[in-house]
Scaffold this motif. Sequence first.
Motif, PDB file in Angstrom:
ATOM      1  N   PHE A   1       0.771  -1.124  -0.090  1.00 61.12           N
ATOM      2  CA  PHE A   1       0.139   0.051  -0.009  1.00 61.12           C
ATOM      3  C   PHE A   1       0.844   1.192   0.075  1.00 61.12           C
ATOM      4  O   PHE A   1       0.645   2.010  -0.937  1.00 61.12           O
ATOM      5  CB  PHE A   1      -0.837  -0.235   1.373  1.00 61.12           C
ATOM      6  CG  PHE A   1      -1.691   1.459   1.450  1.00 61.12           C
ATOM      7  CD1 PHE A   1      -2.670   1.635   0.572  1.00 61.12           C
ATOM      8  CD2 PHE A   1      -1.414   2.160   2.469  1.00 61.12           C
ATOM      9  CE1 PHE A   1      -3.504   2.710   0.793  1.00 61.12           C
ATOM     10  CE2 PHE A   1      -2.099   3.287   2.806  1.00 61.12           C
ATOM     11  CZ  PHE A   1      -3.427   3.563   1.903  1.00 61.12           C
ATOM     12  N   TYR A   2       1.950   1.170   0.661  1.00 56.76           N
ATOM     13  CA  TYR A   2       2.813   2.331   0.808  1.00 56.76           C
ATOM     14  C   TYR A   2       3.572   2.540  -0.233  1.00 56.76           C
ATOM     15  O   TYR A   2       3.898   3.969  -0.758  1.00 56.76           O
ATOM     16  CB  TYR A   2       3.645   2.581   2.120  1.00 56.76           C
ATOM     17  CG  TYR A   2       2.718   2.710   3.604  1.00 56.76           C
ATOM     18  CD1 TYR A   2       1.876   3.717   3.485  1.00 56.76           C
ATOM     19  CD2 TYR A   2       2.758   1.850   4.567  1.00 56.76           C
ATOM     20  CE1 TYR A   2       1.281   3.827   4.956  1.00 56.76           C
ATOM     21  CE2 TYR A   2       2.207   1.864   5.734  1.00 56.76           C
ATOM     22  CZ  TYR A   2       1.270   3.031   5.695  1.00 56.76           C
ATOM     23  OH  TYR A   2       0.486   3.250   7.119  1.00 56.76           O
ATOM     24  N   ARG A   3       3.956   1.528  -1.225  1.00 61.87           N
ATOM     25  CA  ARG A   3       4.758   1.574  -2.116  1.00 61.87           C
ATOM     26  C   ARG A   3       3.897   2.189  -3.336  1.00 61.87           C
ATOM     27  O   ARG A   3       4.206   2.995  -4.174  1.00 61.87           O
ATOM     28  CB  ARG A   3       5.246   0.362  -2.568  1.00 61.87           C
ATOM     29  CG  ARG A   3       6.538  -0.218  -1.730  1.00 61.87           C
ATOM     30  CD  ARG A   3       6.944  -1.358  -1.913  1.00 61.87           C
ATOM     31  NE  ARG A   3       7.758  -2.101  -1.125  1.00 61.87           N
ATOM     32  CZ  ARG A   3       9.172  -1.724  -1.056  1.00 61.87           C
ATOM     33  NH1 ARG A   3       9.564  -0.913  -2.024  1.00 61.87           N
ATOM     34  NH2 ARG A   3       9.990  -2.285  -0.263  1.00 61.87           N
ATOM     35  N   GLU A   4       2.487   1.796  -3.260  1.00 60.13           N
ATOM     36  CA  GLU A   4       1.732   2.577  -4.251  1.00 60.13           C
ATOM     37  C   GLU A   4       1.905   4.136  -4.072  1.00 60.13           C
ATOM     38  O   GLU A   4       1.846   4.798  -4.766  1.00 60.13           O
ATOM     39  CB  GLU A   4       0.268   2.082  -4.187  1.00 60.13           C
ATOM     40  CG  GLU A   4       0.301   0.525  -4.337  1.00 60.13           C
ATOM     41  CD  GLU A   4       0.091   0.254  -5.834  1.00 60.13           C
ATOM     42  OE1 GLU A   4       0.013   1.463  -6.790  1.00 60.13           O
ATOM     43  OE2 GLU A   4       0.040  -0.886  -6.512  1.00 60.13           O
ATOM     44  N   VAL A   5       1.508   4.572  -2.736  1.00 62.34           N
ATOM     45  CA  VAL A   5       1.481   5.892  -2.439  1.00 62.34           C
ATOM     46  C   VAL A   5       2.956   6.507  -2.978  1.00 62.34           C
ATOM     47  O   VAL A   5       2.790   7.686  -3.279  1.00 62.34           O
ATOM     48  CB  VAL A   5       1.343   6.031  -1.116  1.00 62.34           C
ATOM     49  CG1 VAL A   5       1.323   7.655  -0.548  1.00 62.34           C
ATOM     50  CG2 VAL A   5      -0.172   5.651  -0.411  1.00 62.34           C
ATOM     51  N   ALA A   6       3.898   5.752  -2.666  1.00 65.25           N
ATOM     52  CA  ALA A   6       5.239   6.427  -2.868  1.00 65.25           C
ATOM     53  C   ALA A   6       5.305   6.985  -4.229  1.00 65.25           C
ATOM     54  O   ALA A   6       5.986   7.990  -4.532  1.00 65.25           O
ATOM     55  CB  ALA A   6       6.356   5.520  -2.423  1.00 65.25           C
ATOM     56  N   ALA A   7       4.818   6.256  -5.250  1.00 63.88           N
ATOM     57  CA  ALA A   7       4.911   6.620  -6.590  1.00 63.88           C
ATOM     58  C   ALA A   7       4.513   7.878  -6.803  1.00 63.88           C
ATOM     59  O   ALA A   7       4.747   8.785  -7.897  1.00 63.88           O
ATOM     60  CB  ALA A   7       4.032   5.537  -7.574  1.00 63.88           C
ATOM     61  N   ARG A   8       3.546   8.758  -5.964  1.00 64.79           N
ATOM     62  CA  ARG A   8       2.985   9.847  -6.095  1.00 64.79           C
ATOM     63  C   ARG A   8       3.579  11.095  -5.304  1.00 64.79           C
ATOM     64  O   ARG A   8       3.250  12.123  -5.124  1.00 64.79           O
ATOM     65  CB  ARG A   8       1.504   9.957  -5.946  1.00 64.79           C
ATOM     66  CG  ARG A   8       0.600   8.898  -6.507  1.00 64.79           C
ATOM     67  CD  ARG A   8      -0.672   8.584  -6.118  1.00 64.79           C
ATOM     68  NE  ARG A   8      -1.576   7.835  -6.920  1.00 64.79           N
ATOM     69  CZ  ARG A   8      -1.402   6.509  -7.232  1.00 64.79           C
ATOM     70  NH1 ARG A   8      -0.494   5.709  -6.761  1.00 64.79           N
ATOM     71  NH2 ARG A   8      -2.160   6.113  -8.220  1.00 64.79           N
TER      72      ARG A   8
ATOM     73  N   ALA B   1      12.055   8.983  -1.298  1.00 65.41           N
ATOM     74  CA  ALA B   1      13.376   8.061  -1.058  1.00 65.41           C
ATOM     75  C   ALA B   1      13.293   7.744   0.490  1.00 65.41           C
ATOM     76  O   ALA B   1      13.597   6.461   0.945  1.00 65.41           O
ATOM     77  CB  ALA B   1      14.491   9.095  -1.363  1.00 65.41           C
ATOM     78  N   LEU B   2      12.666   8.680   1.248  1.00 66.80           N
ATOM     79  CA  LEU B   2      12.429   8.047   2.809  1.00 66.80           C
ATOM     80  C   LEU B   2      11.541   7.131   2.924  1.00 66.80           C
ATOM     81  O   LEU B   2      11.837   5.933   3.677  1.00 66.80           O
ATOM     82  CB  LEU B   2      12.123   9.085   3.419  1.00 66.80           C
ATOM     83  CG  LEU B   2      11.871   9.130   4.994  1.00 66.80           C
ATOM     84  CD1 LEU B   2      13.091   8.586   5.729  1.00 66.80           C
ATOM     85  CD2 LEU B   2      11.130  10.026   5.882  1.00 66.80           C
ATOM     86  N   VAL B   3      10.452   7.038   2.283  1.00 64.12           N
ATOM     87  CA  VAL B   3       9.552   6.063   2.485  1.00 64.12           C
ATOM     88  C   VAL B   3      10.012   4.729   1.931  1.00 64.12           C
ATOM     89  O   VAL B   3       9.950   3.706   2.688  1.00 64.12           O
ATOM     90  CB  VAL B   3       7.978   6.440   1.599  1.00 64.12           C
ATOM     91  CG1 VAL B   3       7.098   5.225   1.574  1.00 64.12           C
ATOM     92  CG2 VAL B   3       7.566   7.247   2.525  1.00 64.12           C
ATOM     93  N   LEU B   4      10.452   4.699   0.697  1.00 60.04           N
ATOM     94  CA  LEU B   4      11.260   3.275   0.208  1.00 60.04           C
ATOM     95  C   LEU B   4      12.291   2.787   1.389  1.00 60.04           C
ATOM     96  O   LEU B   4      12.457   1.579   1.239  1.00 60.04           O
ATOM     97  CB  LEU B   4      11.550   3.525  -1.154  1.00 60.04           C
ATOM     98  CG  LEU B   4      10.540   3.914  -2.097  1.00 60.04           C
ATOM     99  CD1 LEU B   4      11.346   3.939  -3.585  1.00 60.04           C
ATOM    100  CD2 LEU B   4       9.516   2.775  -2.288  1.00 60.04           C
ATOM    101  N   ALA B   5      13.027   3.627   1.767  1.00 55.42           N
ATOM    102  CA  ALA B   5      13.902   3.269   2.705  1.00 55.42           C
ATOM    103  C   ALA B   5      13.515   2.621   3.632  1.00 55.42           C
ATOM    104  O   ALA B   5      14.186   1.559   4.433  1.00 55.42           O
ATOM    105  CB  ALA B   5      15.024   4.380   3.006  1.00 55.42           C
TER     106      ALA B   5
END
Length: 260
Positions: free
Chosen positions: A149-156, A163-167
């Motif tokens: 779910f958060y990776r989907e959000v990270a694209a936006r 970068a922080l969210v993916l880390a």
Amino acid sequence: METPDNATAPAAGADDPTSPSEPTAPAAPTGIAAQDWATASAEPQYRAAVVDLLGALAYGELAAFERLAEDAKLAPTLADKAALAKMAAAEFHHFEQLNDRLRAIDAEPTGAMEPFAKALDDFHHLTAPSDWLEGLVKAYVGDSIASDFYREVAARLDTDTRALVLAVLDDTGHGNFAVEKVRAAIEAEPRVGGRLALWARRLMGEALSQAQRVVADRDALSTMLVGGVAGGFDLAEVGRMFSRITEAHTKRMAALGLAA
């Protein structure tokens, strides 16, 4: 991370072969996704959405730390106990990174986390594992759904926040650990598989419900997720997003040796 797991997941990270491949990310980022934080945060609604997102992630990581520390108490061997303790420490480090970032953008961390505490606490209360194996499946399935779910959000997101969210979604090693232990348990006692499959289906339902509540309850976050700050709602895209998350869950179930 938790959500619920994650989910939580879970958290399944970049090296999890069952993680979706971020299909929502455009080949060449445009709009906010091509901006840095300093530029993107000039839009008040976007800034509010990011504070919400980081608050939800931070509480999820804190909850994941607490849960892994509790799971370590159920570990059947000293080696398993040490492995889970190490993973718990990694989750707490992720929490600290998010906490520091919230302060850096002049947001109070406790206030940012508070709106998400009850939903996450309710999820963990409703899905309390009864034994060691259920705890492993919960962390793997629940945290992985949350991570998807958060990776989907990270694209936006803007480049700095993305970068922080993916880390902080990086794999702590729990995914491979859970797969190894659960598959070994099913091989030793095949009937365990049926019980764990039912448990994983329940986790999937609860985790998706939690994610949908987050989207529905936080206006700035939901607007950013489904269409951008100024793009309006795209319910079809929301449906596709949850379909991708469900597909990734099916693959993870297969990796565990369980029927989806």
